[in-house]
Design a protein around this motif. Structure first.
Motif, short mmCIF file in Angstrom:
data_model
loop_
_atom_site.label_atom_id
_atom_site.label_comp_id
_atom_site.label_asym_id
_atom_site.label_seq_id
_atom_site.Cartn_x
_atom_site.Cartn_y
_atom_site.Cartn_z
N GLU A 80 60.99 2.51 87.11
CA GLU A 80 60.53 2.48 85.83
C GLU A 80 59.47 1.54 86.04
O GLU A 80 59.43 0.30 85.74
CB GLU A 80 61.66 2.02 84.64
CG GLU A 80 62.54 3.01 84.34
CD GLU A 80 63.84 2.56 83.77
OE1 GLU A 80 63.99 1.16 83.62
OE2 GLU A 80 64.67 3.04 83.22
N LYS A 121 63.10 -6.87 83.41
CA LYS A 121 63.08 -6.13 82.30
C LYS A 121 62.40 -6.70 81.16
O LYS A 121 61.35 -5.91 80.27
CB LYS A 121 64.45 -6.38 81.65
CG LYS A 121 64.70 -5.98 80.20
CD LYS A 121 66.24 -5.89 79.70
CE LYS A 121 66.43 -5.34 78.46
NZ LYS A 121 67.76 -5.28 77.69
N TYR A 122 61.69 -8.01 81.10
CA TYR A 122 60.77 -8.57 80.23
C TYR A 122 59.65 -8.78 80.83
O TYR A 122 58.91 -9.73 80.55
CB TYR A 122 61.47 -9.59 79.42
CG TYR A 122 62.51 -9.33 78.46
CD1 TYR A 122 62.59 -8.86 77.33
CD2 TYR A 122 63.82 -9.51 79.22
CE1 TYR A 122 63.66 -8.52 76.40
CE2 TYR A 122 64.93 -9.29 78.37
CZ TYR A 122 64.82 -8.61 76.96
OH TYR A 122 66.01 -8.31 76.49
N VAL A 152 61.18 -6.76 71.00
CA VAL A 152 61.62 -5.37 70.95
C VAL A 152 60.73 -4.83 70.00
O VAL A 152 60.99 -3.34 69.62
CB VAL A 152 63.15 -5.27 70.77
CG1 VAL A 152 63.78 -5.23 72.08
CG2 VAL A 152 63.89 -5.91 69.65
N ASN A 192 65.14 -2.13 65.32
CA ASN A 192 65.16 -2.68 66.69
C ASN A 192 65.81 -4.18 66.55
O ASN A 192 66.33 -4.67 67.40
CB ASN A 192 64.00 -2.76 67.48
CG ASN A 192 63.90 -1.10 68.08
OD1 ASN A 192 64.80 -0.61 68.54
ND2 ASN A 192 62.76 -0.77 68.66
N GLY A 237 57.83 -2.80 80.00
CA GLY A 237 58.43 -2.54 78.30
C GLY A 237 60.00 -2.64 78.65
O GLY A 237 60.53 -2.21 79.52
N ILE A 238 60.39 -2.88 77.29
CA ILE A 238 61.82 -2.88 77.34
C ILE A 238 62.33 -1.60 77.05
O ILE A 238 62.13 -0.61 76.30
CB ILE A 238 62.21 -3.91 76.21
CG1 ILE A 238 61.68 -5.24 76.45
CG2 ILE A 238 63.61 -4.00 75.92
CD1 ILE A 238 61.69 -6.03 75.09
N LYS A 239 63.28 -1.27 78.17
CA LYS A 239 64.09 0.10 77.98
C LYS A 239 65.38 0.10 77.66
O LYS A 239 66.27 -0.20 78.56
CB LYS A 239 63.70 0.97 79.16
CG LYS A 239 62.13 1.14 79.38
CD LYS A 239 61.76 1.85 80.44
CE LYS A 239 60.10 1.83 80.64
NZ LYS A 239 59.75 0.48 80.72
N ASN A 240 65.96 -0.04 76.48
CA ASN A 240 67.30 0.05 76.14
C ASN A 240 67.94 1.48 75.83
O ASN A 240 68.79 1.49 75.31
CB ASN A 240 67.43 -0.87 74.91
CG ASN A 240 67.26 -2.42 75.16
OD1 ASN A 240 67.55 -2.77 76.30
ND2 ASN A 240 66.75 -3.09 74.04
N ASN A 241 67.39 2.40 76.37
CA ASN A 241 67.51 3.94 76.27
C ASN A 241 69.04 3.98 76.80
O ASN A 241 69.57 3.43 77.75
CB ASN A 241 66.85 4.69 77.26
CG ASN A 241 65.10 4.67 77.13
OD1 ASN A 241 64.77 3.54 76.48
ND2 ASN A 241 64.43 5.42 77.72
#
Ligand code: SF4
Ligand code: SF4
Length: 619
Positions: free
Chosen positions: A227, A314-315, A582, A547, A231-235
């Motif tokens: 990825e 992640k961040y 987020v 969010n 960007g935060i991906k909490n998918n």
């Protein structure tokens, strides 16, 4: 891409394998109590102790006998210590105290026709040539015959007398007794390890910690390339078995809870794990044996570092999160782990210098204060620092920056919650009832901590400065040791450890910080009423996606404030900044500014605040 996915999967397999090996090591090898083990563990005791213990072990048939199971072996150790203590008490009683035979002689002369006629003369009859013994027993029992004291029943007299004599016998044997507490059992079981772990612990260190770190990093680092856009991906976070209370989460929950129960209450069952980290302990003191707390420190640091790498990835687009993560890692590794190991090498107390009262609930205990006072000027300075930190630094910093400076930048509990606990932050309960429960638990715990500190502190003051006033160590009718023990058990172990971390996969990552931590309560009061910190909201931009509320680990309904354009000034906010991170519309901003206009309730009618039909009918 395919290679990356394969590597990621491989990483996961390696990590799971390391966890299984780690659990499996509890059942590897065996335990054998030898003469050498006894001599090593009780090297500070007299020869009489070690020789008697060896004899009792021989009699029981467990000396040099190998057992493959820690549970069976620990049972044998418990029964060995019990037999030893009985044997020593009996032997010392014969020599210095009262034997069974002597007690029976006293009873025979003291009870005539079911009437109790006990007096000093009877003691003189039984021990005609031993004035010292007469004096010893008389001093402990003369209240049974002086004045108007009279026994209606002989059985009552026998009970009182036997109990007093047991005290005398136990006091006489005191210096030879071995307390079968968890520390003694831990030392004995650990020193008795035989088999592959004893001979090859470096290999197991690699197979468990080594492979675990390699596997986890393979899994995490490949994510950076899979990825590539920051960007935060909490998918899919609510569809995963690991992050939405599925079977994986239940397994992690069971593992964590069991781990904490074993760590706090039954450390002798996890001696094999401490054996694995002995080579790391050896870095600080050559050949030293790791305790369960050293193991915990290593696990804590490793988990935070590995999951900290995940946070950095992640961040990676968010400077606040990167600096904050680096900060909690720094304070954990340097202050909570390395300094705690290094300070004792210089004869200083091995304490975590960033741990503030009342989170550090043992700060005013007599042993802690004495330990500092005996460690010279630096020790005294550390004691003063503890007071300054709790009473000046904490409130001033909360005034300037909100409680985030501690909860999200410095604290060890917060550090673990923000790294290892990050995948579970969405599980915090956002309901109003949870907010109510939060206030009903956290503030009474703060009150409990304050009362305990007063009682324990008073006792410590007497012990250190006013020994003649120590008495029975009570204040307001509360015993200092008892209240400290109860607090330590209920709050320090069960709430902070077993529930606080064990329940990450069920209650989210901050249940301790939100419902239990007395330091969070103390800082929360200041943050709510006297602080420059607030989260400002640009309500016009809010699209009500939710969010922010979803990922608020403290269960704050951030969206409700954003919709109204109201500042978020909540005692529980730990300033993690994830709500702002987020938010897809940049509505939220963590700020420190003047107190003026900080609390700005914006009363806005929401759909469910009124009955629209009523409104229509009124018009
Ligand atoms: S309101 Fe925001 S900054 Fe405060 S605890 Fe919740 S997510 Fe973190
Ligand atoms: S995340 Fe942003 S846009 Fe979404 S509800 Fe919260 S404040 Fe509004």
């Amino acid at each position: 891409m395919k290679i990356l996915k394969t590597l990621r999967l491989l990483g996961l397999v390696v990590f799971i394998a390391s966890v299984l090996i780690f659990i499996g090591t509890l059942f590897i090898g065996g335990y054998a109590l030898t003469e050498k083990t006894i001599e090593t563990v009780f090297s500070s005791k007299t020869d009489y102790v070690t020789t008697t213990l060896k004899d009792v072990a021989k009699e029981k048939g467990i000396l040099n006998k190998e057992m493959g199971n820690a549970f069976v072996f620990t049972n044998e150790i418990e029964s060995l210590l019990e037999n030893y203590n009985t044997q020593v008490t009996t032997a010392i009683a014969k020599e210095k105290g009262l034997s069974e035979e002597e007690i029976n002689q006293i009873f025979k002369q003291s009870i005539q026709d079911d009437t109790v006629v006990y007096s000093k003369e009877i003691l003189q009859n039984v021990f005609p040539n031993d004035a010292a013994k007469v004096k010893l027993v008389d001093e402990a029992t003369n209240w049974m015959y002086v004045g108007t004291k009279k026994y209606e029943k002989a059985a009552d007299f026998k009970n009182d007398f036997t109990s007093k004599i047991s005290d005398i016998n136990r006091n006489n044997a005191q210096e030879y007794l071995i307390y079968p507490n968890k520390y003694t059992k831990f030392d004995l079981v650990k020193a008795s390890i035989v088999g592959p772990l004893q001979e090859n612990n470096t290999l197991y260190l690699f197979l468990t910690f080594g492979l675990g770190i390699i596997g986890a990093l393979m899994f995490i680092l490949t994510g950076l390339f899979l990825e590539p856009i920051p960007g935060i991906k909490n998918n899919g976070i609510y569809l995963s078995e690991a992050t939405n209370r599925g079977w994986v989460a239940l397994f992690v929950f069971a593992f964590l809870v069991s781990f904490y129960i074993l760590l706090y209450f039954y450390p002798f069952y996890i001696v094999n794990w401490t054996r694995i980290v002995d080579p790391l302990k050896g870095v600080f003191i050559k050949g030293a044996s790791a305790s369960q707390w050293f193991l915990y420190g290593i696990l804590y640091c490793v988990s935070m570092i590995v999951m900290g790498v995940r946070m950095f990835i992640k961040y990676r687009h968010n400077a606040y999160q990167i600096v904050r993560t680096a900060s909690v890692l720094f304070f954990q590794i340097i202050f909570a782990f390395l300094l705690v190991e290094i300070l004792p090498l210089f004869d200083l107390p091995g304490v975590d210098l960033k741990n503030a009262w009342p989170l550090d609930y043992n700060f005013v205990t007599d042993w802690n204060v004495k330990q500092h006072l005996e460690a010279g000027h630096l020790g005294k300075f550390m004691l003063v620092w503890g007071v300054v930190l709790s009473l000046i630094v904490v409130p001033v910093m909360v005034y300037l920056y909100g409680k985030r400076w501690y909860c999200s930048w410095v604290c060890g509990c917060g550090g673990l919650a923000e790294t290892l606990g990050d995948p579970y932050r969405q599980l915090s309960d956002k309901r109003l009832i949870a907010w109510k429960i939060e206030r009903w638990t956290i503030y009474p715990i703060l009150v409990f901590a304050v009362i305990m500190t007063l009682v324990v502190g008073y006792n410590t003051y007497n012990i250190v400065y006013n020994p003649s006033n120590v008495g029975d160590s009570t204040l307001f009718g509360i015993n200092a040791y008892k209240i400290n023990e109860i607090y330590g058990f209920l709050i320090g172990s069960i709430f902070a450890g077993v529930i606080g971390t064990g329940f990450y996969p069920i209650l989210g990552n901050r249940s301790w910080c939100r419902f239990g931590c007395p330091l969070a309560a103390y800082m929360g009061i200041i943050q709510r009423f006297k602080s420059r910190f607030r989260i400002t909201t640009n309500g016009g931009q809010c699209i009500s996606c939710g969010n922010c509320s979803t990922y608020c680990e403290q269960g704050i309904d951030v969206r409700a404030y954003a919709q109204k354009g109201e500042n978020i000034v909540r005692a529980s906010c730990v300033g993690c900044g994830v709500c702002a991170a987020v938010c897809p519309r940049g509505v939220l901003k963590l700020e420190n500014s003047t107190e003026k206009g900080r609390i700005n309730p914006n009363e806005i009618l929401l759909g469910n605040d009124l009955d629209l039909m009523d409104l229509v009918n009124q018009k």
